[in-house]
Design a protein around this motif. Structure first.
Motif, short mmCIF file in Angstrom:
data_model
loop_
_atom_site.label_atom_id
_atom_site.label_comp_id
_atom_site.label_asym_id
_atom_site.label_seq_id
_atom_site.Cartn_x
_atom_site.Cartn_y
_atom_site.Cartn_z
N ALA A 1 72.36 -23.75 39.26
CA ALA A 1 73.22 -23.83 38.08
C ALA A 1 74.39 -24.78 38.29
O ALA A 1 74.65 -25.66 37.45
CB ALA A 1 73.72 -22.43 37.72
N TYR A 2 75.11 -24.61 39.38
CA TYR A 2 76.26 -25.48 39.64
C TYR A 2 75.83 -26.94 39.83
O TYR A 2 76.43 -27.85 39.29
CB TYR A 2 77.04 -25.01 40.88
CG TYR A 2 77.78 -23.71 40.70
CD1 TYR A 2 78.60 -23.50 39.59
CD2 TYR A 2 77.67 -22.69 41.63
CE1 TYR A 2 79.27 -22.30 39.43
CE2 TYR A 2 78.36 -21.49 41.48
CZ TYR A 2 79.16 -21.30 40.38
OH TYR A 2 79.84 -20.12 40.22
N SER A 3 74.77 -27.14 40.61
CA SER A 3 74.29 -28.50 40.84
C SER A 3 73.76 -29.13 39.57
O SER A 3 73.97 -30.32 39.33
CB SER A 3 73.20 -28.50 41.91
OG SER A 3 73.68 -28.02 43.13
N GLY A 4 73.06 -28.35 38.78
CA GLY A 4 72.53 -28.87 37.51
C GLY A 4 73.63 -29.29 36.56
O GLY A 4 73.53 -30.34 35.91
N ASP A 5 74.68 -28.48 36.46
CA ASP A 5 75.82 -28.86 35.62
C ASP A 5 76.48 -30.14 36.14
O ASP A 5 76.84 -31.02 35.36
CB ASP A 5 76.85 -27.73 35.57
CG ASP A 5 76.40 -26.54 34.73
OD1 ASP A 5 75.38 -26.66 34.01
OD2 ASP A 5 77.06 -25.49 34.79
N ALA A 6 76.63 -30.22 37.46
CA ALA A 6 77.23 -31.42 38.05
C ALA A 6 76.37 -32.65 37.77
O ALA A 6 76.88 -33.71 37.42
CB ALA A 6 77.42 -31.23 39.55
N ARG A 7 75.07 -32.49 37.89
CA ARG A 7 74.14 -33.61 37.64
C ARG A 7 74.26 -34.10 36.20
O ARG A 7 74.34 -35.30 35.94
CB ARG A 7 72.71 -33.17 37.93
CG ARG A 7 71.69 -34.25 37.72
CD ARG A 7 70.27 -33.70 37.94
NE ARG A 7 69.29 -34.74 37.83
CZ ARG A 7 68.78 -35.18 36.69
NH1 ARG A 7 69.18 -34.65 35.54
NH2 ARG A 7 67.89 -36.14 36.67
N SER A 8 74.28 -33.17 35.27
CA SER A 8 74.40 -33.54 33.86
C SER A 8 75.70 -34.30 33.60
O SER A 8 75.72 -35.30 32.88
CB SER A 8 74.36 -32.29 32.97
OG SER A 8 73.10 -31.67 33.08
N LYS A 9 76.78 -33.82 34.17
CA LYS A 9 78.08 -34.49 34.00
C LYS A 9 78.07 -35.88 34.62
O LYS A 9 78.63 -36.82 34.06
CB LYS A 9 79.21 -33.65 34.59
CG LYS A 9 79.53 -32.43 33.77
CD LYS A 9 80.69 -31.64 34.36
CE LYS A 9 80.90 -30.40 33.54
NZ LYS A 9 82.22 -30.30 32.98
N LEU A 10 77.44 -36.01 35.78
CA LEU A 10 77.37 -37.32 36.42
C LEU A 10 76.62 -38.33 35.56
O LEU A 10 77.06 -39.48 35.41
CB LEU A 10 76.68 -37.21 37.79
CG LEU A 10 77.53 -36.63 38.91
CD1 LEU A 10 76.65 -36.23 40.09
CD2 LEU A 10 78.60 -37.62 39.33
N LEU A 11 75.52 -37.91 34.99
CA LEU A 11 74.74 -38.82 34.14
C LEU A 11 75.52 -39.20 32.88
O LEU A 11 75.44 -40.34 32.41
CB LEU A 11 73.39 -38.21 33.81
CG LEU A 11 72.47 -38.04 35.02
CD1 LEU A 11 71.19 -37.30 34.62
CD2 LEU A 11 72.14 -39.38 35.66
N MET A 12 76.29 -38.25 32.34
CA MET A 12 77.13 -38.53 31.18
C MET A 12 78.22 -39.53 31.55
O MET A 12 78.49 -40.48 30.82
CB MET A 12 77.76 -37.25 30.65
CG MET A 12 78.65 -37.45 29.44
SD MET A 12 79.72 -36.04 29.12
CE MET A 12 80.82 -36.11 30.51
N LEU A 13 78.84 -39.34 32.71
CA LEU A 13 79.89 -40.26 33.16
C LEU A 13 79.33 -41.66 33.40
O LEU A 13 80.00 -42.65 33.11
CB LEU A 13 80.54 -39.74 34.44
CG LEU A 13 81.39 -38.48 34.29
CD1 LEU A 13 81.80 -37.96 35.65
CD2 LEU A 13 82.60 -38.76 33.42
#
Length: 105
Positions: free
Chosen positions: A15-27
């Motif tokens: 969950a934490y890694s998935g949220d971080a991944r999504s934010k990274l791709l958005m950034l």
């Protein structure tokens, strides 16, 4: 540590890694379009999520290092995979953001 406890740790890491991944791709999309205003703040948010994932991981590692028997399952391994690929993605995104910034100067 029982298999269901290890699985819950694995789910936390995913969950934490998935949220971080999504934010990274958005950034990365933001940087690609020349919008760098939210990148620093966004990376701080990503780092906080990755810290939480790492804390979950450390909880299990500490238990095993302390002699507790740990019953591993695929969910934890899946969580480890998510965390490691997201850490790598963070490094790559940071380099790409820097490149986009240089080309926009």
């Amino acid at each position: 540590m029982k298999k269901d406890e290890v699985a819950m740790i694995g789910f936390e890491i995913v969950a934490y890694s998935g949220d971080a991944r999504s934010k990274l791709l958005m950034l990365l999309k933001e940087a690609k379009s020349g919008n760098f205003t939210n990148v620093t703040e966004g990376i701080a948010s990503v780092d906080e999520l990755l810290k939480k994932a790492h804390e979950s991981q450390t909880q299990m590692l500490a238990a095993e290092a302390g002699g507790e028997e740990v019953d591993l399952g695929f969910i934890f391994v899946h969580g480890q995979d998510h965390l490691m690929t997201t850490l790598l993605l963070r490094d790559i995104v940071m380099d790409m953001v820097e490149l986009y910034q240089r080309t926009n100067e």
